[in-house]
Write a protein that holds these residues in place. Structure first.
Motif, short mmCIF file in Angstrom:
data_model
loop_
_atom_site.label_atom_id
_atom_site.label_comp_id
_atom_site.label_asym_id
_atom_site.label_seq_id
_atom_site.Cartn_x
_atom_site.Cartn_y
_atom_site.Cartn_z
N ASP A 112 0.82 -1.22 0.00
CA ASP A 112 0.00 0.00 0.00
C ASP A 112 0.85 1.26 0.00
OD1 ASP A 112 -2.14 -1.67 0.10
OD2 ASP A 112 -2.61 -1.33 2.22
N LYS A 113 2.12 1.14 0.38
CA LYS A 113 2.95 2.33 0.59
C LYS A 113 3.07 3.19 -0.68
CE LYS A 113 5.47 0.79 4.61
NZ LYS A 113 6.70 0.19 5.12
N PRO A 114 3.43 2.60 -1.84
CA PRO A 114 3.55 3.47 -3.02
C PRO A 114 2.24 4.17 -3.38
CG PRO A 114 4.02 1.14 -3.56
CD PRO A 114 3.80 1.22 -2.10
N ILE A 115 1.14 3.50 -3.17
CA ILE A 115 -0.17 4.11 -3.49
C ILE A 115 -0.41 5.30 -2.55
CG2 ILE A 115 -2.65 3.68 -3.80
CD1 ILE A 115 -1.87 0.64 -3.94
N LEU A 116 -0.10 5.10 -1.27
CA LEU A 116 -0.28 6.19 -0.31
C LEU A 116 0.66 7.35 -0.62
CD1 LEU A 116 -0.64 4.21 3.06
CD2 LEU A 116 -2.45 5.25 1.69
N GLU A 117 1.86 7.02 -1.01
CA GLU A 117 2.82 8.08 -1.37
C GLU A 117 2.33 8.85 -2.59
OE1 GLU A 117 6.54 5.79 0.73
OE2 GLU A 117 6.46 5.86 -1.47
N GLY A 118 1.74 8.13 -3.53
CA GLY A 118 1.17 8.76 -4.71
C GLY A 118 0.04 9.72 -4.34
N MET A 119 -0.67 9.37 -3.28
CA MET A 119 -1.78 10.18 -2.78
C MET A 119 -1.27 11.47 -2.14
SD MET A 119 -4.46 8.15 -0.40
CE MET A 119 -4.63 6.60 -1.25
N GLY A 120 -0.02 11.40 -1.66
CA GLY A 120 0.54 12.58 -1.01
C GLY A 120 1.09 12.32 0.39
N VAL A 121 1.03 11.08 0.86
CA VAL A 121 1.61 10.77 2.16
C VAL A 121 3.13 10.84 2.02
CG1 VAL A 121 1.83 9.04 3.97
CG2 VAL A 121 -0.35 9.32 2.80
N ARG A 122 3.78 11.64 2.86
CA ARG A 122 5.21 11.89 2.66
C ARG A 122 6.09 10.83 3.31
NH1 ARG A 122 6.32 17.07 1.25
NH2 ARG A 122 8.36 16.21 0.71
N ALA A 123 5.59 10.17 4.33
CA ALA A 123 6.38 9.09 4.96
C ALA A 123 5.43 8.12 5.65
CB ALA A 123 7.36 9.69 5.96
#
Lengths: 137, 543
Positions: free
Chosen positions: A102-113
């Motif tokens: 899920d991490k890359p998807i969340l990062e794509g959403m704008g989660v920075r870390a």
């Protein structure tokens, strides 16, 4: 830890119905000990409640703690709210039980870390300070 | 050279052990270098230990313990949908599991139906979604409820889920008086640690005692509560705090039941407990033994219980979720095995062993099977179940058992002085104590005073687990669709009048259980019934 000229304001929030607050409370305290101003709003916060508090309190950072698995549905709502309120500059980080996939998807959403199980308090504090410094540069 | 090297290492080890100022258990009990007969010199065997199966039950609640019957192997599970969970239960039963343990999703636990806006993203995540009898029928499809015992982790909505279970049993043509199982129904620890409370403490306690009363007459073999230290310990409590806060809560339930007109010996035998098995093996074994002695004393001396069944502490154990690491996940198999060993040496009545992948997700079928096999190896290969309380009489274990009991009773006294568990939690006492312990533990890990293998020491790059349990969103959609359809097809006037009758029962102060049963039988939903209570009791904000 990097130098900051002002006090970093952080909202620690638990979205959804999840009641596991051990991590959120520890992080809130650790960030406070690191000199940040921390607002912890307790369990069962809806995305709109989180955006509202972030807006009222004019925070630099929102730290989302979630262990229930609802992050993929709740986080987009939070980002929608931030966008509606022109709060794209607020840094969003997350921690809890979040599978690697899920991490890359969340990062794509704008989660920075994303901080998974085993992350240390100092690691999280340092990362937040760094993200704020980079933004303000 | 090799010899010299070894010598140096030994000297280094000695120096290191001298450097370490003190050795302590999680509860801060100082550990001595060695324990000898001086520790047990004035040890009165009869009053401290007694015969297994007799007061004060330190050595076990049965005279023959696992010779008579092994612990129940009960793996906690539930996810995605009633259909998927039903399949997992059938699989686990086929694999030799001896009891069911149902995990409900958070909407079900907090009184929202699967189609409620606040259920967004939560349906089927942390457990199985149950909104109505239609879901419950699917969950237990093909599982004869007179042949299994079922534990349900449910608290605020416990009476509704129990009513649903009873209704399914009736539909299977069973007399509900034969049913065996447990509902957690421990609302006080929800305010302290787990967070699925809905209503304020007083009306919540009324729902708890309504269940006690209803079951005493109608479902006499049902464990009406599982008073839980597990979640408080997982939130950060020490072993002594786990014991103390659990028993303070237990005292509050017993008092509430007595005030509602029950006699202690009428309900005490149906009270059960739930503890964690953490990694400090010796302290945990001592904890379980101290727990039995403490409860026997509390019930006998404080509440004057007469029946031996009222004095016996029966408990479920789960290994410690917080000790599972995302790093080097295979290590978790070793951790849970040690923890399960402590539970069995401590004389547990039932056991759940966590799975290696649970730092990241709910367990896969494969991982859950390995957990069950861990239990079966302990049961059938280790030789431990062959005798009662194998470590009884160990200088160290007896000393630790005594000290834990002292430390825990000291906390119970503090809570008594505050005015009991409910008043103490209103003041945030237990929460603060738990947070302090949790913070201290985290600081110890970060300063490397406490080693977590693979996390702060012995770090290596191991590949992440490839196959994690994922929740199929089509299952979740199906659940929501079925619920919407059910709302259209049921007898809606009957639902309205059943909910209205429940409202009346609540206002008149009558026992709510029969009215809840009526509601669920006409397919009123968990959310609708909870809404009646929300309207009349109000909602509790975080304390």
């Amino acid at each position: 830890m990097l130098d900051v000229n002002r006090i970093i304001r952080v909202l620690v929030a638990k979205p959804g119905l999840d009641g596991h607050d051990r991590g959120a409370k520890i992080i809130a305290r650790a960030l406070r000990d690191a000199g940040m101003e921390v607002i912890y709003t307790g369990i069962r916060q809806t995305p709109s409640m989180i955006v509202e508090v972030a807006l009222q309190e004019d925070v630099d950072v929102i730290g989302l703690s979630i262990l229930s698995g609802a992050h993929m549905d709740l986080f987009p709502k939070i980002f929608e709210g931030l966008l509606e309120n022109n709060m794209e500059d607020v840094i969003v980080v997350a921690g809890g039980i979040i599978p690697d996939q899920d991490k890359p998807i969340l990062e794509g959403m704008g989660v920075r870390a994303v901080f998974g199980p085993g992350s240390s308090m100092s690691e999280i504090g340092d990362a937040i300070t760094k993200l704020v410094c980079e933004r303000d540069d | 050279m090799p010899l010299a090297g070894m010598h140096n290492r030994n000297r280094d080890d000695l120096n290191r052990s001298q450097d370490k100022k003190s050795y302590e258990t999680s509860s801060g009990i100082e550990i001595e270098r060695v324990y000898g007969p001086d520790k047990t010199e004035k040890f009165d065997y009869e009053s401290k230990l007694g015969i297994p199966g007799e007061y004060p039950y330190t050595r076990g609640v049965q005279s023959d313990m696992y010779r008579g019957r092994l612990w129940t192997m009960r793996q906690y599970s539930g996810f995605a949908s009633p259909e998927e969970s039903n399949q997992r239960y059938r699989y686990l039963l086929e694999q030799g599991q001896t009891g069911l343990s149902v995990a409900f999703d958070l909407p079900t636990q907090t009184g929202y139906d699967s189609d409620h806006p606040l259920a967004l993203g939560e349906v089927g995540r942390a457990g199985v979604p149950i909104s109505s009898l239609a879901d419950m029928e699917i969950l237990f499809d093909g599982i004869p409820l007179d042949k299994v015992s079922t534990s349900m982790t449910i608290n605020s909505t416990a009476s509704i889920l129990l009513a649903l279970y009873l209704s399914v049993a009736k539909k299977q043509g069973l007399d509900i008086s034969v049913l065996k199982g447990t509902i957690q129904n421990d609302i006080l620890k929800e305010y302290i640690a787990r967070g699925t409370y809905i209503y304020p403490p007083e009306p919540s306690m009324r729902l708890v005692t309504d269940i006690f009363k209803y079951c005493k007459v109608n479902v006499p073999l049902w464990n009406t509560i599982s008073i839980s230290g597990y979640h408080m310990r997982e939130a950060g409590a020490t072993a002594a705090q786990e014991l103390a806060f659990t028993f303070s809560n237990a005292i509050a339930y017993v008092k509430a039941a007595l005030e509602s007109g029950l006699n202690v010996d009428d309900f005490a035998s149906r009270l059960s407990f739930f503890f964690v098995a953490q990694s400090d093996v010796m302290e945990e074994i001592a904890k379980f033994r101290a727990a039995r002695r403490m409860w026997a004393k509390i019930m006998k001396k404080r509440f004057g219980a007469k029946k031996s069944k009222s004095l016996k502490l029966r408990f479920h154990t789960q290994t410690a979720g917080v000790t599972l690491t995302a790093q080097q996940p295979e290590n978790n198999v070793v951790r849970t095995t040690l923890q399960a060993l402590a539970a069995v040496l401590g004389g547990t009545q039932s056991l759940h062993v966590n799975s290696k992948d649970e730092a990241l997700a709910l367990p896969t079928e494969e991982a859950a099977q390995l957990s069950l096999r861990t239990q079966q190896i302990l049961a059938h290969e280790s030789g431990i179940p062959d005798t009662v309380d194998p470590l009884g009489g160990s200088f160290y274990i007896e000393s630790l058992t005594d000290q834990l009991e002292l430390a825990a009773f000291d906390y119970v006294d503090q809570i008594d002085e505050i005015g009991g568990a409910v008043e103490a939690l209103r003041q945030g006492f237990q929460m603060k104590e738990i947070h302090e312990s949790a913070f201290r533990m985290q600081a110890d890990i970060e300063s490397q005073d406490k080693t977590v293998v693979g996390v702060n020491k012995y770090i290596s790059n191991t590949p992440p687990i490839e196959k994690l349990q994922s929740i199929d969103s089509s299952q979740v959609n199906m659940q929501v669709e079925r619920l919407k359809e059910m709302r259209i097809n049921r007898d809606n006037p009957a639902v309205s009048s059943a909910l209205e009758r429940l409202r009346g029962v609540v206002c008149r102060g009558e026992n709510t259980m029969p009215a809840i049963l009526e509601c669920v039988e006409v397919y009123a939903t968990v959310g609708e019934i909870s809404q009646v209570f929300r309207d009349l009791f109000g909602e509790q904000k975080e304390m």
